[in-house]
Write an enzyme that holds these catalytic residues in place. Structure first.
Site, mmCIF file in Angstrom:
data_model
loop_
_atom_site.group_PDB
_atom_site.id
_atom_site.type_symbol
_atom_site.label_atom_id
_atom_site.label_comp_id
_atom_site.label_asym_id
_atom_site.label_seq_id
_atom_site.Cartn_x
_atom_site.Cartn_y
_atom_site.Cartn_z
ATOM 1 N N PRO A 98 11.457 13.316 -31.073
ATOM 2 C CA PRO A 98 10.486 13.103 -29.981
ATOM 3 C C PRO A 98 10.854 13.949 -28.768
ATOM 4 O O PRO A 98 11.998 13.921 -28.318
ATOM 5 C CB PRO A 98 10.623 11.610 -29.649
ATOM 6 C CG PRO A 98 11.432 11.015 -30.759
ATOM 7 C CD PRO A 98 12.216 12.112 -31.379
ATOM 8 N N GLU A 99 9.919 14.725 -28.286
ATOM 9 C CA GLU A 99 10.139 15.503 -27.074
ATOM 10 C C GLU A 99 9.324 14.878 -25.951
ATOM 11 O O GLU A 99 8.677 13.854 -26.140
ATOM 12 C CB GLU A 99 9.743 16.963 -27.330
ATOM 13 C CG GLU A 99 10.686 17.622 -28.340
ATOM 14 C CD GLU A 99 10.591 19.136 -28.343
ATOM 15 O OE1 GLU A 99 10.126 19.720 -27.342
ATOM 16 O OE2 GLU A 99 10.978 19.739 -29.347
#
Ligand SMILES: [Zn+2]
Length: 271
Positions: A2-3
């Site tokens: 997840p960014e």
């Protein structure tokens, strides 16, 4: 992994289900996350209302009446909205049960995620106090980028991904932003002109903004219990498109390795 856009997308997905709700129970199934979940937390959290949701870098912030929960999704985590009685699946580690009958359920196969509670100002918590500016902060502007690039010989892509200088620009977004700004990823940071810096800041914001909006679209199904994390899908210009034609000019996209990560660029569009 997840960014920033995925974390912001998660926040937006949770917001309508979490805001104003009271936590009726905090159930922990696995305390051993990146740092152990505090043993007294179930008692601390029960009965508290969620008064706001926020984000700082890749940390999700749930403001409660007497403090703030700081959640990190780690390498593989997600926080979903489910009916509180939905059967648990492998790697479900905790539930925040809300009085509406839903639970915010944290699943994380690799357990690099974390959960902290602080009664003080969350921005001064040790995890957040020393973070660099956000890409959307007014502090992150062309002048800032120009200043921090002056003495740095490092490649501009690696500088963009250095979270001590700006948070939340991961590998995909660094490649895509450099394409938009027409700058090669391997250019020494200090070779950027003021105009390059201004264009690159705009490109970073545009790419992240687009990813957040796209993520918001896929999150219409957020209440489904199928475990889909709702990561965005968007039209990428260069990322993972090695040898395929540039979407702007048709030249074959090139892949190179920088700091053990792959970078992609168009040798015609980017200088
Ligand atoms: Zn091109």
């Amino acid at each position: 992994m997840p960014e920033l856009p995925e974390v912001e997308t998660t926040r937006r997905g949770l917001e309508p289900h979490a805001h104003g709700q009271r936590i009726t129970a905090f159930r922990v199934y696995e305390r051993r996350l990146r740092w152990p979940v505090a043993a007294g937390l179930p008692r601390t959290l029960a009965g508290q209302r969620i008064v706001a949701t926020g984000r700082r870098a890749k940390y999700l912030l749930l403001s409660l009446e007497s403090g703030t929960l700081i959640v990190h999704l780690g390498m593989s985590g997600n926080l979903r909205v489910l009916p509180a009685d939905a059967p648990r699946i492998l790697h479900d580690h905790f539930d925040l049960v809300l009085d509406s009958g839903v639970a915010l359920r944290f699943n994380d196969p690799r357990r690099f995620g974390s959960l902290h509670f602080t009664r003080g100002d969350p921005q001064r918590h040790r995890l957040l106090a020393h973070l660099a500016p956000e890409p959307f902060d007014s502090q992150f502007d062309g002048d800032y980028l120009w200043r921090i690039t002056r003495r740095r010989r490092v490649a501009v892509k690696q500088l963009l991904m250095n979270s001590r200088l700006v948070v939340g620009v991961g590998n995909i977004y660094a490649s895509e932003a450099l394409f938009r700004a027409r700058i090669r990823p391997q250019r020494p940071a200090r070779s950027l002109s003021r105009a390059d810096c201004a264009r690159l800041v705009r490109a970073v914001r545009a790419v992240l903004g687009q990813a957040i909006r796209a993520g918001g679209t896929t999150l219409r199904d957020y209440l489904k219990a199928d475990g889909s994390p709702g990561y965005f899908r968007q039209r990428l210009y260069v990322y993972e498109r090695a040898a395929r034609p540039c979407r702007r000019c048709g030249t074959a996209v090139r892949a190179i390795t920088q700091g053990q990560r792959s970078s992609y660029y168009c040798p015609a569009c980017q200088q």
